[in-house]
Design an enzyme around this catalytic site. Structure first.
Site, short mmCIF file in Angstrom:
data_model
loop_
_atom_site.label_atom_id
_atom_site.label_comp_id
_atom_site.label_asym_id
_atom_site.label_seq_id
_atom_site.Cartn_x
_atom_site.Cartn_y
_atom_site.Cartn_z
N TYR A 99 -61.64 -73.74 0.87
CA TYR A 99 -60.28 -74.14 1.27
C TYR A 99 -59.29 -73.72 0.19
CZ TYR A 99 -60.04 -76.62 5.64
OH TYR A 99 -59.98 -76.90 6.97
N GLU A 108 -55.41 -74.11 0.69
CA GLU A 108 -54.03 -74.29 1.13
C GLU A 108 -53.08 -74.16 -0.06
OE1 GLU A 108 -55.89 -77.19 3.35
OE2 GLU A 108 -54.24 -77.38 4.79
N ASP A 149 -41.78 -56.97 15.07
CA ASP A 149 -43.21 -57.23 15.24
C ASP A 149 -43.88 -55.86 15.38
OD1 ASP A 149 -45.74 -57.70 16.16
OD2 ASP A 149 -45.16 -59.18 17.68
N THR A 164 -50.27 -57.50 12.88
CA THR A 164 -51.69 -57.80 12.81
C THR A 164 -52.33 -56.74 11.94
OG1 THR A 164 -52.09 -56.53 14.81
CG2 THR A 164 -51.87 -58.91 15.07
N LYS A 177 -55.30 -53.74 14.64
CA LYS A 177 -55.07 -52.80 15.76
C LYS A 177 -55.07 -51.37 15.19
CE LYS A 177 -52.76 -56.17 18.71
NZ LYS A 177 -52.12 -57.33 18.08
N ARG A 193 -59.59 -58.76 11.87
CA ARG A 193 -58.72 -59.48 12.82
C ARG A 193 -57.86 -60.47 12.04
NH1 ARG A 193 -58.52 -59.92 18.18
NH2 ARG A 193 -60.01 -58.23 18.16
N1 DSN Z 1 -53.50 -59.10 22.72
C1 DSN Z 1 -52.71 -58.13 22.03
C2 DSN Z 1 -52.64 -56.85 22.77
O1 DSN Z 1 -53.59 -56.52 23.44
O2 DSN Z 1 -51.64 -56.15 22.68
C3 DSN Z 1 -51.36 -58.63 21.73
O3 DSN Z 1 -51.41 -59.96 21.37
#
Ligand code: DSN
Length: 480
Positions: free
Chosen positions: A66, A68, A243, A272, A275, A281
């Site tokens: 932990y 925080e 974003d 994120t 991707k 993730r």
């Molecule tokens: N689930 C993601 C996507 O596939 O674009 C976005 O949150």
């Protein structure tokens, strides 16, 4: 140097043996997932294949800790190694993106967006109110202060891209918390071209006067001019939040530069890491110095304990993305998307915006008489993994949809080039043109069931597996 392929293979063989000694079905499912990912065409635009180094970093005892708080300022003892990890991840992120400040604790893109929203509200709204009440921090505000703050301010306003135009749930979609915590309005795309019209965004912003202008997308197949979005934000006094979850890899890989690079233009950038950026993730936030103190309060504002094992893997992934080879990869992602789009156009398939200039290709399958759901299912039967997606003003709504969203990051990681993506367009076109809508049990037209001409699904699945064998996933990793 050690043979990393052999090391990876033996690390996973041994790890799976340990897992199997407790719950063999999980070890089996893990092996099957690798076999499935190896054999199918992974075209989900938000997915990728992280490196063994990134994946292995997530499987350690950092998971047990932990932490925080922030680096050097934790609510738990014994966080010295987490401090090292978090600081390294943040430093790599700042260097990679040229950002003033990086916050690597968010667990996901949605966490990153929620944290950013509350941080922006804290910075823009709470600050002046603290002054008014003569308080140093929110803990000093009395219940009566809060009541008058709520009564006077009400919900603040957010303007973001609509879901069917390619925006994300968290950009003010009504059923999402972002559409409830803010008074929201949405901008769409031009009904003729499917492209973002900055004059329309400007006009909406002038009328609505948002506190937060959100740019970015998860299904828009085009680049955005963030310099123009900042101009609009400045004109109406809004904070510009971008974003970049989907296209962070193209920013890191210097495919999106100048006006298309969000970092120099936005006050706050969320993302994120898994991707197009090809990391673990998770989520992260970049911000200007001005917004840094508010974002730094992500915990306790929104978040609980950070996932230290994932922050460690973010550091590894950011270090990978700082290598020159990542820039080649990112350019290939964009070039392959072009090849895929051209392949579809030559074969008469309709594309939203008639093409792409990022990593996304959005097919409109309605001219083929199909819903997105039917097309997605027929493709899955044929070894092609995609997801159905709304198209602008979609008559089939968000469940059945009329679109199929494709992305090139994952298959580019496996090494496919432009001619391979043209072949992928051929395989997909064959399946779509061989699929017809089915009927409900009562004989009515169905939006879900479908019929594929004999032999097409099996033939395409075999062709997909054969193609994928030429581009092995984690070569040398043998789990048999
Ligand atoms: N689930 C993601 C996507 O596939 O674009 C976005 O949150």
């Amino acid at each position: 140097m050690a043979d990393l392929t052999a090391l990876t293979s033996s690390a996973y063989q041994q790890a799976l043996e340990v897992i199997a000694s407790v719950e063999p079905r999980i070890a089996d499912a893990t092996k099957q997932e690798l076999a499935d990912q190896r054999a199918s065409l992974k075209l989900i635009a938000s997915e990728n294949y992280a490196s063994p180094a990134v994946l292995l970093t997530m499987g350690t005892w950092f998971s047990d800790k932990y932490a925080e708080g922030t680096v050097g300022h934790r609510f738990y003892a014994g966080c010295q190694n987490v401090d090292t990890v978090e600081q390294l991840a943040a430093d790599h992120a700042k260097e990679l993106f040229g950002a003033e400040y990086a916050y690597v604790q968010p667990h996901s893109g949605i966490d990153a967006n929620l944290t950013a929203y509350w941080a922006i509200l804290a910075h823009r709204v709470e600050g002046p109110w603290l002054e008014k009440f003569g308080a140093k921090n929110v803990a000093e505000l009395s219940e009566a202060d809060w009541e008058s703050l709520r009564a006077e301010l009400g919900n603040q306003r957010l303007l973001g891209m609509s879901l069917d135009a390619g925006g994300h749930l968290t950009h003010g979609f009504r059923p999402n918390i972002s559409g409830k915590m803010f008074h929201q309005q949405q901008y769409g795309t031009d009904p003729e071209t499917g492209l973002l019209d900055y004059d329309v965004v400007r006009a909406k912003a002038r009328e609505f006067k948002p506190l937060v202008l959100v740019a970015g997308y998860s299904a828009y197949p085009r680049r955005v001019n963030f310099a123009k979005m900042r101009e609009i934000a400045d004109e109406v006094g809004a904070t510009l939040m971008v974003d970049m979850a989907h296209f962070a890899g193209l920013v890191a890989g210097k495919v999106f530069t100048g006006d298309e690079d969000p970092i120099p233009h936005a006050h706050v950038v969320t993302s994120t890491s898994h991707k197009s950026l090809r990391g673990p993730r998770g989520g992260f936030i970049l911000a200007t110095e001005e917004y840094a103190p508010s974002v730094d309060r992500g915990c306790p504002l929104v978040l609980g304990g950070p996932l230290s094992h994932v922050m460690a893997a973010k550091a590894v992934a950011f270090a990978e993305a700082r290598q020159e080879s990542f820039q080649t990869y990112a350019q290939d992602v964009a070039d392959n998307a072009q090849a895929l789009a051209e392949g579809f156009k030559r074969r008469g398939i309709t594309l939203v915006t008639d093409g792409t200039d990022n990593h996304i290709v959005l097919l409109d399958v309605s001219p083929l008489g199909l819903t997105g759901r039917q097309a997605e299912s027929a493709l899955l039967d044929s070894g092609v993994v995609t997801n159905r997606n709304s198209v602008p003003a979609d008559p089939n709504g968000a469940w059945y949809t009329s679109g199929i969203r494709l992305g090139t990051p994952a298959l580019t990681t496996r090494g496919l080039g432009a001619s391979d993506f043209d072949y992928v367009a051929e395989l997909i076109t064959q399946v779509l043109k061989s699929t017809t809508p089915g009927r409900t049990s009562a004989g009515a037209a169905s939006k879900a069931s479908y019929v594929i001409a004999d032999g097409v699904a099996g033939g395409t699945k075999a062709a997909a597996a054969e193609l994928m064998e030429k581009f092995p996933l984690y070569p040398g990793l043998d789990l048999s």
